[in-house]
Scaffold this motif. Structure first.
Motif, short mmCIF file in Angstrom:
data_model
loop_
_atom_site.label_atom_id
_atom_site.label_comp_id
_atom_site.label_asym_id
_atom_site.label_seq_id
_atom_site.Cartn_x
_atom_site.Cartn_y
_atom_site.Cartn_z
N SER A 1 0.94 -1.42 0.07
CA SER A 1 -0.18 -0.15 0.40
C SER A 1 0.94 1.38 -0.04
O SER A 1 0.47 2.18 -0.75
CB SER A 1 -0.88 0.27 1.12
OG SER A 1 -1.69 -0.71 1.73
N TRP B 1 2.18 1.88 -3.72
CA TRP B 1 1.12 2.56 -4.43
C TRP B 1 1.67 3.73 -3.96
O TRP B 1 1.16 4.43 -5.02
CB TRP B 1 0.14 1.63 -4.09
CG TRP B 1 -1.33 2.73 -4.73
CD1 TRP B 1 -2.26 2.84 -3.43
CD2 TRP B 1 -1.98 2.57 -5.92
NE1 TRP B 1 -3.36 3.56 -4.20
CE2 TRP B 1 -3.05 3.57 -5.58
CE3 TRP B 1 -1.46 2.57 -7.14
CZ2 TRP B 1 -3.14 4.24 -6.93
CZ3 TRP B 1 -1.67 2.07 -8.31
CH2 TRP B 1 -2.93 3.70 -8.54
N LEU B 2 1.01 4.06 -2.55
CA LEU B 2 0.41 5.84 -2.26
C LEU B 2 1.78 6.70 -2.70
O LEU B 2 1.28 7.45 -3.12
CB LEU B 2 0.78 6.09 -0.74
CG LEU B 2 -1.07 5.35 0.02
CD1 LEU B 2 -1.31 5.42 1.26
CD2 LEU B 2 -2.63 5.76 -1.06
N ALA C 1 -0.39 -2.05 -5.58
CA ALA C 1 -2.17 -2.64 -4.91
C ALA C 1 -2.58 -3.10 -5.42
O ALA C 1 -3.25 -4.38 -4.44
CB ALA C 1 -2.60 -0.43 -6.30
N ALA D 1 -1.86 -6.57 -3.01
CA ALA D 1 -1.90 -5.80 -1.23
C ALA D 1 -3.99 -6.90 -1.74
O ALA D 1 -4.08 -6.96 -0.32
CB ALA D 1 -2.52 -4.16 -1.29
N TYR E 1 -11.49 -3.94 4.62
CA TYR E 1 -10.70 -3.78 3.93
C TYR E 1 -11.48 -4.28 2.63
O TYR E 1 -11.47 -3.97 1.32
CB TYR E 1 -9.15 -4.59 4.03
CG TYR E 1 -8.67 -3.95 3.22
CD1 TYR E 1 -7.38 -3.34 2.89
CD2 TYR E 1 -7.41 -5.09 2.15
CE1 TYR E 1 -6.22 -2.62 1.88
CE2 TYR E 1 -7.00 -4.96 1.19
CZ TYR E 1 -5.91 -3.52 0.92
OH TYR E 1 -5.31 -4.01 0.04
N ALA F 1 -7.89 1.87 -4.47
CA ALA F 1 -6.69 1.20 -4.25
C ALA F 1 -6.01 2.19 -3.02
O ALA F 1 -5.68 2.23 -1.93
CB ALA F 1 -5.90 1.06 -5.16
N ASP F 2 -6.21 3.78 -3.11
CA ASP F 2 -6.28 4.66 -2.25
C ASP F 2 -6.66 4.93 -1.03
O ASP F 2 -6.02 4.87 0.00
CB ASP F 2 -6.74 6.28 -3.15
CG ASP F 2 -5.51 6.63 -3.75
OD1 ASP F 2 -4.95 6.45 -4.10
OD2 ASP F 2 -5.94 7.90 -4.85
N THR G 1 -8.26 1.75 0.43
CA THR G 1 -7.99 0.57 1.41
C THR G 1 -5.61 0.70 1.41
O THR G 1 -5.93 0.49 2.83
CB THR G 1 -7.56 -0.38 0.36
OG1 THR G 1 -7.82 -0.13 -1.41
CG2 THR G 1 -9.50 -0.23 -0.06
N SER G 2 -5.43 1.73 1.32
CA SER G 2 -3.83 1.18 1.28
C SER G 2 -4.52 2.30 2.79
O SER G 2 -3.18 2.32 4.00
CB SER G 2 -3.36 2.54 0.19
OG SER G 2 -3.04 1.89 -0.74
N CYS H 1 -5.40 0.56 5.32
CA CYS H 1 -4.58 -0.68 5.93
C CYS H 1 -3.46 0.08 6.61
O CYS H 1 -3.07 -0.76 7.97
CB CYS H 1 -3.51 -0.71 4.60
SG CYS H 1 -2.78 -2.54 4.92
#
Lengths: 246, 50
Positions: free
Chosen positions: A76, A79-80, A88, A91, A140, A154-155, A157-158, A161
């Motif tokens: 994550s 990804w960020l 992503a 994850a 999640y 993805a943003d 859930t990151s 997380c």
């Protein structure tokens, strides 16, 4: 050559395709050896009796429940920071596997707890933080399903997380933070004095290696599926736009 | 061959049965999903080439 090259989906698919048969073989070999050795060829513990054999499934599952979340945290963060889609998707792919490991850890812990503590459940720091981790896994997975825009999913859930990582770490270190509670201290330690007896140690370590390799194999397969499904959706969208433009 | 599990036999067997059952279901689901994704993508790409 850089590690980031494997953020390219094509390179990831090629490398994971080569690695997968080896990882599957290692996982099955280590799991079979560790569990058969542990179940059939280790003695009973003088206090816990034959329930000590539950250690070969409970401890590796608990280890992977926490480590799966930490792997998701790492993916994550990648990804960020770097916006690599494969990270992503990795994850996302790890979440159901981590959830299954958490369920195994909670269930086998409850089954083990009943004869040892006299109760299936206690609001012990480690058990409670594990239950919260279980809820975070559910949240999640639900969040990924709930949002159509995959980058936004993805943003969000990151970020979830990142928050859940507090409980993943708490699950691991709760027995050291709080002295109260029913759960015993760390089963495995670098300090030889605190470690479990040698006769239980080796099959348990082999079983843990099996769980780690099984997790890696399942995450690779699931990530490959995610990459392929993402490509399928992209192709369909591309074709639809081309049809509308024609 | 079967070890004597004494009075905790039920607990130990349930713990193993449950764990191996969950792992088996997980492996089957993940592998089946992977095969389905590979097949669906391959079919769609074949259709585009025609």
């Amino acid at each position: 050559m850089s590690l980031w090259e494997y953020a390219n989906p094509q390179k990831f698919m090629r490398l994971s395709g080569i690695l997968l048969p080896w990882v599957w073989t290692g996982a099955m070999a280590a799991l079979s050896l560790g569990l058969i050795w542990g179940f059939f060829f280790t003695p009973d513990d003088f206090r816990m009796g034959s329930t000590v054999k539950i250690i070969y499934v409970h401890v590796p599952a608990a280890l992977m429940a926490i480590n799966a979340w930490l792997m998701m945290l790492l993916a994550s963060l990648i990804w960020l920071v770097r916006r690599h889609h494969v990270s992503a998707l990795a994850a996302k792919a790890a979440a159901p596997i981590g959830l299954a490991m958490t369920v195994i850890a909670l269930a086998t812990g409850a089954i083990w707890g009943k004869p040892m503590w006299g109760a299936y459940w206690a609001w012990d720091p480690r058990l409670t933080s594990f239950l919260i981790l279980f809820v975070f896994y559910l949240g999640y997975i639900a969040l990924w399903q709930a949002i159509d825009d995959k980058d936004l999913a993805a943003d969000l859930t990151s970020i979830l997380c990142l928050v859940g990582s507090v409980f993943a770490l708490l699950s691991r270190y709760a027995v050291q933070f709080w002295s109260q509670g029913l759960h015993q201290g760390a089963t495995f330690s670098v300090d030889a004095e605190e470690n479990i007896a040698d006769v239980f140690w080796l099959p348990a370590v082999i079983s843990m290696a099996g769980f780690v390799l099984l997790f890696v194999a399942l995450v690779l397969v699931n990530t490959r599926s995610e990459v392929q499904l993402r490509r399928l959706v992209a192709l369909k969208r591309w074709d639809r736009i081309a049809e509308e433009a024609a | 061959m079967m070890p004597d599990l004494g009075k905790y036999a039920f607990d130990v067997l349930v713990a193993y049965g449950l764990s191996l059952g969950i792992l088996a279901v997980l492996v089957v689901l993940v592998v089946a999903r992977g095969r389905r994704a590979t097949r669906d993508l391959a079919l769609y790409e074949q259709g585009r080439k025609r």
